[in-house]
Design an enzyme around this catalytic site. Structure first.
Site, short mmCIF file in Angstrom:
data_model
loop_
_atom_site.label_atom_id
_atom_site.label_comp_id
_atom_site.label_asym_id
_atom_site.label_seq_id
_atom_site.Cartn_x
_atom_site.Cartn_y
_atom_site.Cartn_z
N LYS A 9 5.11 -4.01 0.15
CA LYS A 9 4.01 -3.34 -0.55
C LYS A 9 3.02 -4.40 -1.06
O LYS A 9 3.43 -5.49 -1.46
CB LYS A 9 4.64 -2.56 -1.70
N SER B 108 3.87 5.80 -5.15
CA SER B 108 2.80 4.91 -4.73
C SER B 108 3.16 4.05 -3.52
O SER B 108 2.27 3.52 -2.87
CB SER B 108 2.40 3.98 -5.90
N SER C 252 8.16 5.94 -7.34
CA SER C 252 7.34 5.49 -6.22
C SER C 252 8.09 4.93 -5.02
O SER C 252 7.46 4.65 -4.00
CB SER C 252 6.34 4.45 -6.69
N1 GLN Z 1 3.70 8.80 -9.60
C1 GLN Z 1 4.01 8.03 -10.76
C2 GLN Z 1 2.76 7.52 -11.42
O1 GLN Z 1 1.73 7.85 -10.95
C3 GLN Z 1 4.96 6.94 -10.42
C4 GLN Z 1 4.33 5.73 -9.89
C5 GLN Z 1 5.31 4.63 -9.62
O2 GLN Z 1 6.53 4.84 -9.61
N2 GLN Z 1 4.78 3.46 -9.44
O3 GLN Z 1 2.78 6.85 -12.39
#
Ligand code: GLN
Length: 497
Positions: A78, A158, A182
């Site tokens: 990532k 994400s 994420s």
């Molecule tokens: N969807 C969650 C957020 O928007 C989790 C994001 C993540 O785990 N980085 O914060």
């Protein structure tokens, strides 16, 4: 020659060691696939030259006994992991042009074992999002398609680019990060495996920070075995991160015996929320039955404070983010706004941040500064910290009664079409994290594995949450479920040019 695209890390490891395939062949194969799969928008940077060079050096090492556990295995990470001398932007405009002079600890551990880096993967900006749509590069695309939908599906977020790239066979496996789901949510949306380890299992050093008390790195892979292999390598104490814990790293792969007889698996009643599609409830029931048939004892458990997880997360994560993101000011690195002659340092900060951050990131900074501000700190931030303790306590009580792990769905829906969830209110998107955030708030290990598909043919995942430091056990239960559910479907390949 076996089909290179469908390889797993463990199979590739065998083929490489017997010389049936060379690291160079494998790397060239993946680089070609990445090139012909550009319309999935999963890679934001491809390290072509570096990958080819590394693959050649791996081939020279292949007969040596200390060649490294991942010698010649092509991986991608990532865009949130700092990679020395390679662009790293966390999919944000504000980090435009940033080339880190250092390497994150977890990625360094991969390269020390001689894995080959193919490139950097698309993600939501600063890992804020559940759909990949907040990326400065535009969203990655889910390789799975809904036959009734003209719009492509979101790969989740994400770490959407990571999960989509693994599902589309553009790399053998990938690394993601998980602050509120994420790794697990995109894994579920793309029909692959993803594990978020116990908080402190892996070093966060060199990972661009979102919410420091929640962020953890973890693998996204095609099989549970591959997750076990990668997790062991990236785990362990790092003196550069004081929150990484000094505790022994087990051989996770060796723990995969599939024997779960006598293990108590908890089913939390609070996860039976209204509006969950019947298909997901059914998948959950099937999973419960499979674990029971394999000798586990199924018990009902209660996690009464689960219902406060989302609001707690969406106070704490933005609070931490607002502090972490204060460092991006256009002075030392990344994007800098162009000033007019009479403008000074305050204008520089203001314009750089206004132009450099996307809307969702700005929203989180605003919410975060608000909940931390004098007068609201006690009402929001401190309250959320207290509720977080209660959420943690719920899990501790369940596990103290001999429950080995908790089984839940990973997501409240399958992958949704791009653009369908951010129209009315951001809360619609936040609801996606309902099943995943509790494990982050409690710092517990949790894995998502694909176990079935919807009527429309989209993958669905189940989540296994375990006690802290019990990744071996969590992975072994996942391995059992992987065998029992026998999920083998791949997305139809429509995207190659
Ligand atoms: N969807 C969650 C957020 O928007 C989790 C994001 C993540 O785990 N980085 O914060």
């Amino acid at each position: 020659m076996s089909d290179l695209a469908s390889l797993t890390i463990s199979k590739a490891r065998d083929l490489l060691s017997t010389g049936e395939v060379s690291a160079l062949e494998l790397t060239e194969h993946y680089l070609q696939r990445i090139e012909s799969s550009r319309n999935l928008n999963t890679f934001c940077f491809t390290a072509t030259e570096l990958a080819l060079e590394k693959a050649k050096s791996c081939d020279r090492l292949m007969s040596s006994t200390d060649r490294g556990k991942l010698c010649g295995i092509p991986l991608a990470v990532k865009d949130i992991f700092c990679t020395q001398s390679l662009p790293t932007q966390a999919a944000s405009k504000i980090l435009e042009g940033f080339v880190p002079p250092y390497e994150s600890t977890v990625t360094e551990r991969l390269w020390k074992e001689n894995a080959v880096l193919l490139g950097k993967l698309n993600m939501d900006e600063f890992a804020m999002g559940s759909s990949n749509e907040t990326s400065v590069y535009g969203p990655a695309i889910n390789p799975w398609q809904d036959p009734n939908e003209a719009t492509p599906l979101s790969p989740g977020g994400s770490s959407g680019g990571s999960a989509a790239a693994v599902a589309a066979d553009l790399c053998l496996a990938a690394l993601g990060t998980d602050t509120g789901g994420s790794i697990r949510q995109p894994a579920a949306f793309n029909g692959v495996v993803g594990i978020k380890p116990t908080y402190g299992r892996c070093s966060r050093w060199g990972i661009i920070a979102f919410a420091s008390s929640l962020d953890q790195a973890g693998p996204i892979t095609k099989t549970v075995r591959d997750s076990a292999i990668l997790l062991e390598i990236i785990s362990g104490h790092d003196k550069k991160d004081s929150t990484s814990v000094r505790c022994e790293v087990p051989n996770f792969e060796a723990a995969l015996n599939g024997d779960i007889r006598g293990k108590k698996i908890g089913i939390p009643k609070e996860y039976r929320i209204d509006d969950t599609p019947a298909e997901i409830i059914k998948l959950w029931e099937i999973g419960i039955n499979q674990l029971s048939d394999s000798g586990a004892e199924i018990v009902d458990v209660s996690l009464p404070h689960t219902k406060y997880s989302l609001p707690t997360y969406y106070v704490l994560a933005p609070a931490e983010a607002s502090s972490n993101l204060a460092r991006y000011d256009g002075v030392k690195y990344g994007y800098r706004a162009t000033l007019k002659d009479d403008e000074g340092i305050n204008e520089l900060y203001k314009r750089t941040r206004s132009e450099g951050f996307g809307d969702e990131v700005k929203r989180r900074i605003m919410v975060g500064t608000y909940v931390l501000s004098a007068g609201f700190y006690e009402a929001y931030y401190q309250k959320a910290l207290k509720v977080r303790s209660l959420i943690k306590r719920d899990f501790r009580e369940v596990f103290s009664k001999g429950v080995s792990a908790i089984l839940t769905p990973t997501t409240p829906s399958p992958a949704f079409p791009l653009g369908s969830k951010n129209k009315k209110s951001p809360v619609e998107m936040y609801l996606n994290d309902i099943f995943t955030v509790p494990a982050n708030l409690a710092g517990l290990p949790a894995v998502s594995i694909p176990t079935g598909i919807t009527e429309k043919g989209l993958p669905l995942g189940l989540q296994i949450i375990g006690p802290a430091w019990e990744e071996a056990n969590v992975l072994n239960i996942a391995h059992r479920l992987e065998k029992d559910s026998n999920f083998r479907i791949k997305p139809k390949q429509w995207w190659t040019s």
